[in-house]
Design a protein around this motif. Structure first.
Motif, PDB file in Angstrom:
ATOM      1  N   TYR A  52      -5.032   9.129  13.758  1.00  0.00           N
ATOM      2  CA  TYR A  52      -6.150   9.953  14.234  1.00  0.00           C
ATOM      3  C   TYR A  52      -5.737  10.750  15.466  1.00  0.00           C
ATOM      4  CZ  TYR A  52     -10.606  11.692  15.731  1.00  0.00           C
ATOM      5  OH  TYR A  52     -11.623  12.546  16.104  1.00  0.00           O
ATOM      6  N   SER A  53      -6.041  12.060  15.425  1.00  0.00           N
ATOM      7  CA  SER A  53      -5.732  12.946  16.544  1.00  0.00           C
ATOM      8  C   SER A  53      -7.017  13.413  17.212  1.00  0.00           C
ATOM      9  CB  SER A  53      -4.949  14.171  16.050  1.00  0.00           C
ATOM     10  OG  SER A  53      -4.892  15.161  17.070  1.00  0.00           O
ATOM     11  N   HIS A  54      -7.142  13.148  18.497  1.00  0.00           N
ATOM     12  CA  HIS A  54      -8.283  13.639  19.256  1.00  0.00           C
ATOM     13  C   HIS A  54      -8.180  15.152  19.461  1.00  0.00           C
ATOM     14  CE1 HIS A  54      -9.924   9.673  20.195  1.00  0.00           C
ATOM     15  NE2 HIS A  54      -8.671   9.261  20.339  1.00  0.00           N
ATOM     16  N   HIS A  55      -6.959  15.657  19.521  1.00  0.00           N
ATOM     17  CA  HIS A  55      -6.790  17.104  19.691  1.00  0.00           C
ATOM     18  C   HIS A  55      -7.228  17.868  18.448  1.00  0.00           C
ATOM     19  CE1 HIS A  55      -4.925  17.084  23.606  1.00  0.00           C
ATOM     20  NE2 HIS A  55      -4.041  16.181  23.233  1.00  0.00           N
ATOM     21  N   LEU A  56      -6.960  17.327  17.275  1.00  0.00           N
ATOM     22  CA  LEU A  56      -7.319  17.999  16.035  1.00  0.00           C
ATOM     23  C   LEU A  56      -8.721  17.623  15.557  1.00  0.00           C
ATOM     24  CD1 LEU A  56      -3.937  17.610  14.114  1.00  0.00           C
ATOM     25  CD2 LEU A  56      -4.881  19.731  15.062  1.00  0.00           C
ATOM     26  N   GLY A  57      -9.165  16.457  15.944  1.00  0.00           N
ATOM     27  CA  GLY A  57     -10.470  15.999  15.505  1.00  0.00           C
ATOM     28  C   GLY A  57     -10.464  15.415  14.111  1.00  0.00           C
ATOM     29  N   HIS A  58      -9.301  15.039  13.623  1.00  0.00           N
ATOM     30  CA  HIS A  58      -9.200  14.396  12.309  1.00  0.00           C
ATOM     31  C   HIS A  58      -7.882  13.630  12.230  1.00  0.00           C
ATOM     32  CE1 HIS A  58      -6.198  17.280  10.831  1.00  0.00           C
ATOM     33  NE2 HIS A  58      -6.976  18.253  11.283  1.00  0.00           N
ATOM     34  N   SER A  59      -7.738  12.852  11.179  1.00  0.00           N
ATOM     35  CA  SER A  59      -6.523  12.066  10.994  1.00  0.00           C
ATOM     36  C   SER A  59      -5.429  12.908  10.347  1.00  0.00           C
ATOM     37  CB  SER A  59      -6.807  10.844  10.121  1.00  0.00           C
ATOM     38  OG  SER A  59      -7.685   9.962  10.784  1.00  0.00           O
ATOM     39  N   VAL A  60      -4.194  12.560  10.654  1.00  0.00           N
ATOM     40  CA  VAL A  60      -3.019  13.209  10.066  1.00  0.00           C
ATOM     41  C   VAL A  60      -2.275  12.171   9.229  1.00  0.00           C
ATOM     42  CG1 VAL A  60      -0.848  14.398  10.530  1.00  0.00           C
ATOM     43  CG2 VAL A  60      -2.836  14.802  12.010  1.00  0.00           C
ATOM     44  N   LYS A  61      -2.012  12.503   7.994  1.00  0.00           N
ATOM     45  CA  LYS A  61      -1.309  11.582   7.100  1.00  0.00           C
ATOM     46  C   LYS A  61       0.185  11.594   7.424  1.00  0.00           C
ATOM     47  CE  LYS A  61      -4.693  12.384   3.443  1.00  0.00           C
ATOM     48  NZ  LYS A  61      -4.953  12.957   2.096  1.00  0.00           N
ATOM     49  N   VAL A  62       0.778  10.400   7.374  1.00  0.00           N
ATOM     50  CA  VAL A  62       2.186  10.248   7.733  1.00  0.00           C
ATOM     51  C   VAL A  62       2.861   9.282   6.763  1.00  0.00           C
ATOM     52  CG1 VAL A  62       3.844   9.599   9.537  1.00  0.00           C
ATOM     53  CG2 VAL A  62       1.594  10.548  10.178  1.00  0.00           C
ATOM     54  N   LEU A  85      -3.195  30.780  16.600  1.00  0.00           N
ATOM     55  CA  LEU A  85      -2.398  30.238  17.693  1.00  0.00           C
ATOM     56  C   LEU A  85      -3.077  29.031  18.329  1.00  0.00           C
ATOM     57  CD1 LEU A  85      -1.352  33.628  19.253  1.00  0.00           C
ATOM     58  CD2 LEU A  85       0.265  31.878  18.490  1.00  0.00           C
ATOM     59  N   GLU A  86      -4.373  29.128  18.569  1.00  0.00           N
ATOM     60  CA  GLU A  86      -5.091  28.021  19.191  1.00  0.00           C
ATOM     61  C   GLU A  86      -5.034  26.772  18.314  1.00  0.00           C
ATOM     62  OE1 GLU A  86      -8.390  30.691  21.665  1.00  0.00           O
ATOM     63  OE2 GLU A  86      -8.899  29.805  19.707  1.00  0.00           O
ATOM     64  N   ARG A  87      -5.174  26.965  17.012  1.00  0.00           N
ATOM     65  CA  ARG A  87      -5.120  25.823  16.103  1.00  0.00           C
ATOM     66  C   ARG A  87      -3.724  25.207  16.097  1.00  0.00           C
ATOM     67  NH1 ARG A  87      -8.252  21.832  14.748  1.00  0.00           N
ATOM     68  NH2 ARG A  87      -8.220  21.230  12.560  1.00  0.00           N
ATOM     69  N   HIS A  88      -2.699  26.063  16.103  1.00  0.00           N
ATOM     70  CA  HIS A  88      -1.338  25.532  16.138  1.00  0.00           C
ATOM     71  C   HIS A  88      -1.093  24.750  17.432  1.00  0.00           C
ATOM     72  CE1 HIS A  88       2.967  25.110  15.802  1.00  0.00           C
ATOM     73  NE2 HIS A  88       3.059  25.596  17.028  1.00  0.00           N
ATOM     74  N   ILE A  89      -1.607  25.237  18.549  1.00  0.00           N
ATOM     75  CA  ILE A  89      -1.418  24.551  19.826  1.00  0.00           C
ATOM     76  C   ILE A  89      -2.077  23.176  19.800  1.00  0.00           C
ATOM     77  CG2 ILE A  89      -2.048  24.616  22.273  1.00  0.00           C
ATOM     78  CD1 ILE A  89      -1.547  27.669  22.126  1.00  0.00           C
ATOM     79  N   GLN A  90      -3.201  23.055  19.121  1.00  0.00           N
ATOM     80  CA  GLN A  90      -3.823  21.736  18.964  1.00  0.00           C
ATOM     81  C   GLN A  90      -2.889  20.796  18.212  1.00  0.00           C
ATOM     82  OE1 GLN A  90      -7.440  22.862  16.962  1.00  0.00           O
ATOM     83  NE2 GLN A  90      -8.608  23.029  18.860  1.00  0.00           N
ATOM     84  N   GLU A 146       1.565  14.770  22.588  1.00  0.00           N
ATOM     85  CA  GLU A 146       0.794  13.853  23.431  1.00  0.00           C
ATOM     86  C   GLU A 146       0.330  12.599  22.704  1.00  0.00           C
ATOM     87  OE1 GLU A 146      -2.368  15.950  25.362  1.00  0.00           O
ATOM     88  OE2 GLU A 146      -1.066  17.574  26.031  1.00  0.00           O
ATOM     89  N   GLU A 147       0.250  12.657  21.364  1.00  0.00           N
ATOM     90  CA  GLU A 147      -0.307  11.525  20.629  1.00  0.00           C
ATOM     91  C   GLU A 147       0.700  10.855  19.698  1.00  0.00           C
ATOM     92  OE1 GLU A 147      -4.960  12.980  20.400  1.00  0.00           O
ATOM     93  OE2 GLU A 147      -3.604  13.694  18.840  1.00  0.00           O
ATOM     94  N   PHE A 148       1.403  11.645  18.906  1.00  0.00           N
ATOM     95  CA  PHE A 148       2.275  11.058  17.890  1.00  0.00           C
ATOM     96  C   PHE A 148       3.651  10.674  18.429  1.00  0.00           C
ATOM     97  CE2 PHE A 148       5.202  11.539  14.178  1.00  0.00           C
ATOM     98  CZ  PHE A 148       4.731  10.460  13.460  1.00  0.00           C
TER      99      PHE A 148
END
Length: 233
Positions: free
Chosen positions: A9-19, A83-88, A95-97
């Motif tokens: 889960y990413s707080h910056h993206l507001g959703h989970s990222v599959k890995v 760009l803003e979305r990519h920066i997230q 910062e998270e992963f």
């Protein structure tokens, strides 16, 4: 070879990222997918199998996070918001992963790899955060994202466009990174790599421009390159 699936889960993206993760120990290596590729692309295309030797012996642990390219660079939104979305996404990684995996080794740094558009992703992340990245393996990458911006340009564009910001970069960690730019004589990205290599040369940033024989911009070329590069970690 141990394989595990997780959702981070990413707080910056507001959703989970599959890995997908391969192996249980070893030098952390993050693979960025191609244009609209997903977290399972490296496995499905044989990239993981090509480095099984290093994973099985605990030399490397490979992490394949999903991209959000469909919501950023390839989304039907204004370039400013791309760009803003990519920066997230960059903040999610940095910062998270990455803090969860970078201390697998005493070096406290990771290796990054990417193919085609994933080569841009890996290069951009590595050069933005060189203190966290020890090795960069860019295969058939490009380094200029102006075509995604349709004339729009601001500070966010500059600092996410390696072809531009490398000319003024001054982080000393850049000069300690092991950098490989892989391409071939028939690669559609050959010219991009030649030009970017020259920019690195002008800054005295050591790297290896690996120009292979008559192979096209396709998986056979990258499957040949990848295990070679991983063997150099």
């Amino acid at each position: 070879m141990q394989e595990s699936y997780s959702e981070f889960y990413s707080h910056h993206l507001g959703h989970s990222v599959k890995v997908l993760t391969f192996g249980t120990r070893g030098y952390p290596l993050v693979i960025f997918p191609t244009t609209l590729g997903s977290y399972f692309e490296a496995k499905d295309r044989g990239m993981i199998e090509s480095v099984r030797y290093f994973i099985d012996r605990g030399f490397v642990q490979v992490f394949c996070p999903d991209s959000i390219n469909d919501a950023s660079w390839y989304a039907s939104i204004h370039p400013k918001h791309r760009l803003e979305r990519h920066i997230q996404y960059d903040k999610f990684l940095y910062e998270e992963f990455v803090p969860q995996i970078r201390y697998n080794t005493p070096a406290g740094r990771i290796a990054c790899a990417g193919i085609s558009f994933g080569g841009f992703s890996a290069t951009n992340f590595a050069f933005r955060h060189p203190e966290a990245v020890s090795h960069l393996f860019c295969m058939s990458g490009a380094f200029d994202i102006k075509s995604f911006l349709h004339g729009y340009y601001d500070d966010n564009a500059y600092f996410n466009n390696p072809a531009d910001f490398i000319t003024g970069a001054d982080d000393p960690w850049l000069w300690n990174m092991k950098i490989i730019l892989g391409t071939s004589n028939w690669d559609i990205c050959l010219d991009n790599n030649l030009k970017f290599s020259e920019k690195l040369r002008q800054r005295n940033i050591h790297h290896w421009l690996d120009v292979r024989g008559d192979m096209e911009h396709d998986w056979p070329l990258w499957l040949e390159m990848f295990p070679h590069y991983v063997s150099l970690i």
